[in-house]
Design a protein around this motif. Structure first.
Motif, PDB file in Angstrom:
ATOM      1  N   GLY A 196       0.816  -1.210   0.000  1.00 23.98           N
ATOM      2  CA  GLY A 196       0.000   0.000   0.000  1.00 23.98           C
ATOM      3  C   GLY A 196       0.848   1.256   0.000  1.00 23.98           C
ATOM      4  N   ALA A 197       1.939   1.247   0.769  1.00 25.68           N
ATOM      5  CA  ALA A 197       2.848   2.398   0.796  1.00 25.68           C
ATOM      6  C   ALA A 197       3.488   2.616  -0.569  1.00 25.68           C
ATOM      7  CB  ALA A 197       3.918   2.184   1.869  1.00 25.68           C
ATOM      8  N   PHE A 198       3.915   1.541  -1.232  1.00 28.29           N
ATOM      9  CA  PHE A 198       4.490   1.667  -2.573  1.00 28.29           C
ATOM     10  C   PHE A 198       3.440   2.175  -3.567  1.00 28.29           C
ATOM     11  CE2 PHE A 198       7.565  -1.813  -1.200  1.00 28.29           C
ATOM     12  CZ  PHE A 198       8.592  -0.913  -0.968  1.00 28.29           C
ATOM     13  N   PRO A 246      -7.098   6.907  -1.423  1.00 26.43           N
ATOM     14  CA  PRO A 246      -8.383   6.235  -1.682  1.00 26.43           C
ATOM     15  C   PRO A 246      -8.293   5.192  -2.781  1.00 26.43           C
ATOM     16  CG  PRO A 246      -8.448   8.521  -2.409  1.00 26.43           C
ATOM     17  CD  PRO A 246      -7.198   8.372  -1.610  1.00 26.43           C
ATOM     18  N   ARG A 247      -7.404   5.418  -3.756  1.00 25.09           N
ATOM     19  CA  ARG A 247      -7.258   4.442  -4.839  1.00 25.09           C
ATOM     20  C   ARG A 247      -6.666   3.135  -4.319  1.00 25.09           C
ATOM     21  NH1 ARG A 247      -5.972   5.587 -10.967  1.00 25.09           N
ATOM     22  NH2 ARG A 247      -5.474   3.492 -11.689  1.00 25.09           N
ATOM     23  N   VAL A 248      -5.655   3.238  -3.473  1.00 17.95           N
ATOM     24  CA  VAL A 248      -5.047   2.034  -2.897  1.00 17.95           C
ATOM     25  C   VAL A 248      -6.044   1.309  -1.998  1.00 17.95           C
ATOM     26  CG1 VAL A 248      -3.327   1.264  -1.216  1.00 17.95           C
ATOM     27  CG2 VAL A 248      -2.653   2.768  -3.094  1.00 17.95           C
ATOM     28  N   LEU A 300     -15.807  -1.140 -18.785  1.00 16.96           N
ATOM     29  CA  LEU A 300     -15.868  -2.586 -18.985  1.00 16.96           C
ATOM     30  C   LEU A 300     -14.489  -3.228 -18.876  1.00 16.96           C
ATOM     31  CD1 LEU A 300     -18.425  -2.884 -21.925  1.00 16.96           C
ATOM     32  CD2 LEU A 300     -18.795  -3.545 -19.540  1.00 16.96           C
ATOM     33  N   LEU A 301     -13.439  -2.490 -19.242  1.00 15.84           N
ATOM     34  CA  LEU A 301     -12.080  -3.012 -19.134  1.00 15.84           C
ATOM     35  C   LEU A 301     -11.532  -2.919 -17.717  1.00 15.84           C
ATOM     36  CD1 LEU A 301     -10.552  -1.534 -22.419  1.00 15.84           C
ATOM     37  CD2 LEU A 301     -11.165  -3.912 -21.974  1.00 15.84           C
ATOM     38  N   GLY A 302     -12.202  -2.167 -16.883  1.00 18.12           N
ATOM     39  CA  GLY A 302     -11.802  -2.069 -15.481  1.00 18.12           C
ATOM     40  C   GLY A 302     -10.872  -0.915 -15.205  1.00 18.12           C
ATOM     41  N   SER A 303     -11.186  -0.151 -14.169  1.00 13.31           N
ATOM     42  CA  SER A 303     -10.339   0.972 -13.794  1.00 13.31           C
ATOM     43  C   SER A 303     -10.626   1.359 -12.354  1.00 13.31           C
ATOM     44  CB  SER A 303     -10.587   2.174 -14.710  1.00 13.31           C
ATOM     45  OG  SER A 303      -9.894   3.316 -14.227  1.00 13.31           O
ATOM     46  N   LEU A 304      -9.572   1.750 -11.653  1.00  9.18           N
ATOM     47  CA  LEU A 304      -9.708   2.275 -10.298  1.00  9.18           C
ATOM     48  C   LEU A 304      -9.582   3.795 -10.284  1.00  9.18           C
ATOM     49  CD1 LEU A 304      -7.473  -0.380  -8.518  1.00  9.18           C
ATOM     50  CD2 LEU A 304      -9.960  -0.225  -8.374  1.00  9.18           C
TER      51      LEU A 304
END
Length: 353
Positions: free
Chosen positions: A34-36, A79-81, A203-207
């Motif tokens: 998570g830190a990385f 928030p993304r991690v 549909l391809l997925g994204s964060l």
């Protein structure tokens, strides 16, 4: 005279100690990954600054708050991690539970068509607006699509009141093709290029949509789902043995199957609605964990949750740095990594027989 054995019996206490040791190591790896994930990307930030920003944010300090590094660390990457960890943990958990519930090692939300059903309904909502589906939000329609696909797979996968693992997978694959075709039709008929691009990237997925305001619901759903399913490990162990064996041990198989399928559909629907299609996580992670710790779900479930979280954080980091400053859809990378790994697992299992 009884033959002497040099093997030392493994007690339940020793197994529990080993489990907690593995869990502890994985928790450390999760924090480090998570830190990385927060530190590296299009703009690299040293780990010390990351720690300072998070420390000041959590304790209400004023140092580093408001600067560029603060915005990147706290508002964009943290928030993304967290979302990556929640999604990875949720998909790994769902895949593990589905494989036990339907007694098929190929089961996961994508193979069984659950994700495709959620994707169809979410695509309709994104393309035509919430008014097209009675004003319901995307997360609700995605869950409805996941549940619809689950019910259809269960209905098609049974014969004479009995569920066939092979029939369930075949029904799931067929429905997945159907829902994918309908989703393509929705995209084809869309008159808004911006919405079409949004649906395709989704549909391809994204964060990339992760922010503090929209990670609370998926994180809560995954935490509650994990808490509930981790209490059902004995039932999952029994269901792997077959319906008759589980019934003889006192487990209400049919009621449990519906509970497990509804709970996994809820988790899948919420996750797919926010991050789109991310394949192979729920298919591959459970197999890798079983190779390491064996088939007992008392060990498999908690370790699969942690490994799934670590894996998706690492994959998301890879997506952000491979073609930086642009970003790869995460579903592409999970498929490229997951497909060869799953083929290796198939060959390994075939060689063991």
């Amino acid at each position: 005279m009884r033959p002497r054995s040099d093997r030392v019996p493994v007690t339940n206490a020793a197994k529990a100690t080993t489990l907690w040791g593995v869990v502890s190591v994985l928790c450390v790896v999760l924090v480090a990954m998570g830190a990385f994930g927060i530190a590296f990307g299009a703009v690299n930030i040293d780990l010390g600054t990351v720690a300072d920003v998070i420390w000041n944010r959590l304790l209400g300090g004023s140092q580093h708050i408001g600067g560029v590094n603060d915005q990147i660390v706290w508002n964009l990457r943290t928030p993304r991690v967290l979302l990556a960890a929640a999604v990875g943990a949720g998909l790994a958990l769902v895949g593990t539970v589905l494989q036990a519930t339907v007694r098929n090692p190929l089961a996961d939300p994508y193979v069984l068509g659950v994700s495709a059903g959620a994707g169809l309904m979410a695509s309709i909502t994104i393309t035509y607006g919430a008014a097209a589906l009675a004003g319901l939000p995307t997360s609700t329609t995605a869950f409805a699509g996941a549940l619809m696909a689950t019910v259809a797979v269960l209905w098609l996968g049974q014969r004479g009141g009995r569920y066939s693992p092979t029939r369930l997978v075949l029904a799931g694959v067929t429905l997945s093709y159907l829902f994918t075709g309908l989703t393509s039709f929705v995209i084809f008929r869309s008159a808004d290029p911006d919405k079409t691009r949004s649906v395709m990237f989704w549909l391809l997925g994204s964060l990339g949509q992760a922010k503090w305001s929209n990670i609370a619901i998926p994180t809560t759903v995954v935490v509650v789902g994990c808490g509930y399913l981790l209490l059902q490990t004995r039932a999952l162990n029994a269901m792997v043995l077959g319906d008759e064996a589980a019934l003889s041990l006192g487990f209400p198989v049919h009621r449990l199957r519906w509970k497990f399928l509804i709970s996994t559909s809820l988790m899948t629907g919420v996750l797919v609605a926010l991050v789109g299609g991310i394949g192979f996580v729920g298919l591959v992670i459970p197999h890798l964990v079983r190779i390491i710790v064996g088939p007992d779900h008392r060990r498999v479930l908690p370790i699969a949750v942690l490994v799934g979280a670590i894996y998706l954080i690492a994959v998301d980091l890879l997506c952000r740095i491979v073609i930086s400053p642009e970003e790869l859809p995460i579903g592409i990378v999970t498929s490229v990594l997951g497909a060869p790994l799953f083929l290796w697992l198939l060959r390994r299992k075939g060689a063991e027989r």
